[in-house]
Design a protein around this motif. Sequence first.
Motif, PDB file in Angstrom:
ATOM      1  N   ALA A  64       1.063  -1.080   0.018  1.00  0.00           N
ATOM      2  CA  ALA A  64       0.034   0.013   0.135  1.00  0.00           C
ATOM      3  C   ALA A  64       0.769   1.356   0.011  1.00  0.00           C
ATOM      4  CB  ALA A  64      -0.814   0.031   1.270  1.00  0.00           C
ATOM      5  N   VAL A  65       2.022   1.133   0.398  1.00  0.00           N
ATOM      6  CA  VAL A  65       2.903   2.575   0.346  1.00  0.00           C
ATOM      7  C   VAL A  65       4.249   2.198  -0.487  1.00  0.00           C
ATOM      8  CG1 VAL A  65       2.220   3.163   2.649  1.00  0.00           C
ATOM      9  CG2 VAL A  65       4.166   1.601   2.379  1.00  0.00           C
ATOM     10  N   PRO A  66       4.779   3.434  -1.064  1.00  0.00           N
ATOM     11  CA  PRO A  66       6.168   2.915  -1.509  1.00  0.00           C
ATOM     12  C   PRO A  66       7.249   2.429  -0.546  1.00  0.00           C
ATOM     13  CG  PRO A  66       5.406   5.336  -1.910  1.00  0.00           C
ATOM     14  CD  PRO A  66       4.509   4.551  -0.894  1.00  0.00           C
ATOM     15  N   TRP A  67       7.918   1.595  -1.193  1.00  0.00           N
ATOM     16  CA  TRP A  67       8.951   1.035  -0.522  1.00  0.00           C
ATOM     17  C   TRP A  67      10.088   1.847  -0.229  1.00  0.00           C
ATOM     18  CZ3 TRP A  67      10.279  -4.727  -0.601  1.00  0.00           C
ATOM     19  CH2 TRP A  67       9.355  -5.464  -0.736  1.00  0.00           C
ATOM     20  N   PRO A  68      10.773   1.652   1.163  1.00  0.00           N
ATOM     21  CA  PRO A  68      12.067   2.557   1.185  1.00  0.00           C
ATOM     22  C   PRO A  68      13.019   2.318   0.408  1.00  0.00           C
ATOM     23  CG  PRO A  68      11.419   1.295   3.315  1.00  0.00           C
ATOM     24  CD  PRO A  68      10.538   0.728   2.247  1.00  0.00           C
ATOM     25  N   GLN A  69      13.754   3.466   0.248  1.00  0.00           N
ATOM     26  CA  GLN A  69      14.865   3.602  -0.732  1.00  0.00           C
ATOM     27  C   GLN A  69      16.207   3.673   0.044  1.00  0.00           C
ATOM     28  OE1 GLN A  69      14.431   2.796  -3.994  1.00  0.00           O
ATOM     29  NE2 GLN A  69      12.371   2.338  -3.385  1.00  0.00           N
ATOM     30  N   GLY A  70      17.264   3.197  -0.295  1.00  0.00           N
ATOM     31  CA  GLY A  70      18.507   3.555  -0.037  1.00  0.00           C
ATOM     32  C   GLY A  70      18.571   3.529   1.642  1.00  0.00           C
ATOM     33  N   ALA A  71      19.180   4.627   2.087  1.00  0.00           N
ATOM     34  CA  ALA A  71      19.274   5.153   3.480  1.00  0.00           C
ATOM     35  C   ALA A  71      18.335   4.756   4.249  1.00  0.00           C
ATOM     36  CB  ALA A  71      20.006   6.467   3.799  1.00  0.00           C
ATOM     37  N   GLU A  72      16.986   5.010   3.778  1.00  0.00           N
ATOM     38  CA  GLU A  72      15.814   4.818   4.406  1.00  0.00           C
ATOM     39  C   GLU A  72      15.830   3.527   5.290  1.00  0.00           C
ATOM     40  OE1 GLU A  72      12.457   5.540   1.686  1.00  0.00           O
ATOM     41  OE2 GLU A  72      13.407   7.377   1.265  1.00  0.00           O
ATOM     42  N   TRP A  73      16.365   2.348   4.400  1.00  0.00           N
ATOM     43  CA  TRP A  73      16.379   1.263   5.125  1.00  0.00           C
ATOM     44  C   TRP A  73      17.256   1.198   6.520  1.00  0.00           C
ATOM     45  CZ3 TRP A  73      13.070  -2.420   3.928  1.00  0.00           C
ATOM     46  CH2 TRP A  73      12.623  -2.312   2.680  1.00  0.00           C
ATOM     47  N   VAL A  74      18.344   2.031   6.572  1.00  0.00           N
ATOM     48  CA  VAL A  74      19.148   2.044   7.709  1.00  0.00           C
ATOM     49  C   VAL A  74      18.362   2.682   8.822  1.00  0.00           C
ATOM     50  CG1 VAL A  74      21.271   3.192   8.800  1.00  0.00           C
ATOM     51  CG2 VAL A  74      21.123   2.167   6.293  1.00  0.00           C
ATOM     52  N   LEU A  75      17.440   3.774   8.482  1.00  0.00           N
ATOM     53  CA  LEU A  75      16.617   4.276   9.421  1.00  0.00           C
ATOM     54  C   LEU A  75      15.641   3.237  10.119  1.00  0.00           C
ATOM     55  CD1 LEU A  75      16.012   7.748   7.824  1.00  0.00           C
ATOM     56  CD2 LEU A  75      17.553   7.351   9.801  1.00  0.00           C
ATOM     57  N   ILE A  76      15.101   2.499   9.194  1.00  0.00           N
ATOM     58  CA  ILE A  76      13.929   1.453   9.738  1.00  0.00           C
ATOM     59  C   ILE A  76      14.748   0.358  10.538  1.00  0.00           C
ATOM     60  CG2 ILE A  76      12.457  -0.163   8.858  1.00  0.00           C
ATOM     61  CD1 ILE A  76      11.841   1.777   6.365  1.00  0.00           C
ATOM     62  N   PHE A  77      15.835  -0.314  10.052  1.00  0.00           N
ATOM     63  CA  PHE A  77      16.494  -1.348  10.861  1.00  0.00           C
ATOM     64  C   PHE A  77      17.103  -0.533  12.020  1.00  0.00           C
ATOM     65  CE2 PHE A  77      15.895  -3.659   6.918  1.00  0.00           C
ATOM     66  CZ  PHE A  77      15.388  -4.848   7.370  1.00  0.00           C
ATOM     67  N   GLY A  78      17.389   0.614  12.059  1.00  0.00           N
ATOM     68  CA  GLY A  78      18.004   1.251  13.282  1.00  0.00           C
ATOM     69  C   GLY A  78      16.882   1.300  14.240  1.00  0.00           C
ATOM     70  N   ALA A  79      15.395   1.656  14.044  1.00  0.00           N
ATOM     71  CA  ALA A  79      14.649   1.619  14.773  1.00  0.00           C
ATOM     72  C   ALA A  79      14.135   0.299  15.497  1.00  0.00           C
ATOM     73  CB  ALA A  79      13.302   2.264  13.945  1.00  0.00           C
ATOM     74  N   LEU A  80      14.505  -0.985  14.584  1.00  0.00           N
ATOM     75  CA  LEU A  80      14.152  -2.085  15.103  1.00  0.00           C
ATOM     76  C   LEU A  80      15.084  -2.420  16.454  1.00  0.00           C
ATOM     77  CD1 LEU A  80      13.230  -5.142  15.036  1.00  0.00           C
ATOM     78  CD2 LEU A  80      15.131  -5.421  13.238  1.00  0.00           C
ATOM     79  N   GLY A  81      16.339  -2.022  16.274  1.00  0.00           N
ATOM     80  CA  GLY A  81      17.242  -2.089  17.388  1.00  0.00           C
ATOM     81  C   GLY A  81      17.127  -1.232  18.680  1.00  0.00           C
ATOM     82  N   ILE A  82      16.703  -0.048  18.303  1.00  0.00           N
ATOM     83  CA  ILE A  82      16.326   0.935  19.504  1.00  0.00           C
ATOM     84  C   ILE A  82      14.921   0.446  20.088  1.00  0.00           C
ATOM     85  CG2 ILE A  82      15.950   3.234  20.159  1.00  0.00           C
ATOM     86  CD1 ILE A  82      17.464   4.043  17.667  1.00  0.00           C
TER      87      ILE A  82
END
Length: 298
Positions: A64-82
């Motif tokens: 339903a939404v555009p997939w993350p691109q490039g550095a956006e993946w770092v932000l999302i997986f960083g949120a997972l750890g935090i």
Amino acid sequence: MAELIYAIEGTEAGTRAALILALSSAFLHALFGALQKGRHDPWLSRGAIDSWLFVLSAPIALFAVPWPQGAEWVLIFGALGIHFCYKVGMALAYTRGAYTVVYPVVRGTGPLFTVIGAYLIFGETFTGMQWLGVGILLAGIFGLAAYNLATITVARDTLVPALWLAVGTGALVAVYTTWDAYGVRATPNPFTFLAWFFFITAIDFPIIAALRWRRAPVPLPPLALRGFFGALIAYGSFGSVILATRLDKVGEAAVLRETSTVFAALIGWLILGETVGPRRAALMALIALGAVVVEFGG
């Protein structure tokens, strides 16, 4: 919906929307905390909530939404750890301490560190009047925690480690608030970050809960029902405050959200059977006053 966010961010309408979102998040987060601290093991409750978040978020994130691109993946997986560290901290604190003691300390520690982080990362500043409001709010929150600590009779032998865990978890609240604010601002479509945030950060606790459930099984239907409602509340609570940090100042949204302590005290009284009394009511009013001063002192 994304177009509406683009249209109002940085405007007076955006500021008003951020206020409503932050206060809505406060109420919903207090309700969320009570669900996790309720009659089930906090680890199982959080696992059930995250299981539903994973299932409900998957089709939204994938289709339903555009997939993350490039550095956006770092932000999302960083949120997972935090958020994993935050969830572990909350579960450990809830296992050792009463809800009305642990919750105010977590929520009181978070906004102070968040305001500092917002200054360092986003260049946000508070006026003298707003800092006074922060001081009033923190005095009310920590006063409430101290009063609860002095009067609570449940699990007193584990209250000190519970409080230390609550302080550490409060610091993690500041970290995730700042990180998520950066993530939702750096992602062109805010709902891409939100959808993938809920999807990715929900993959850990279902595994932990499943292992814990195998050692001490409990009936699944009531746990699953609690998890479903918890997931819906989580969408409103975490989603609202993340959007609020895109629309207005991160520090203000973080402080306003900590009025959740007032709602938590009411929930502890009305639902969990924990007493309030005139002293607690006065401290709750102090928290609300501090939030009002922060909002209107800018």
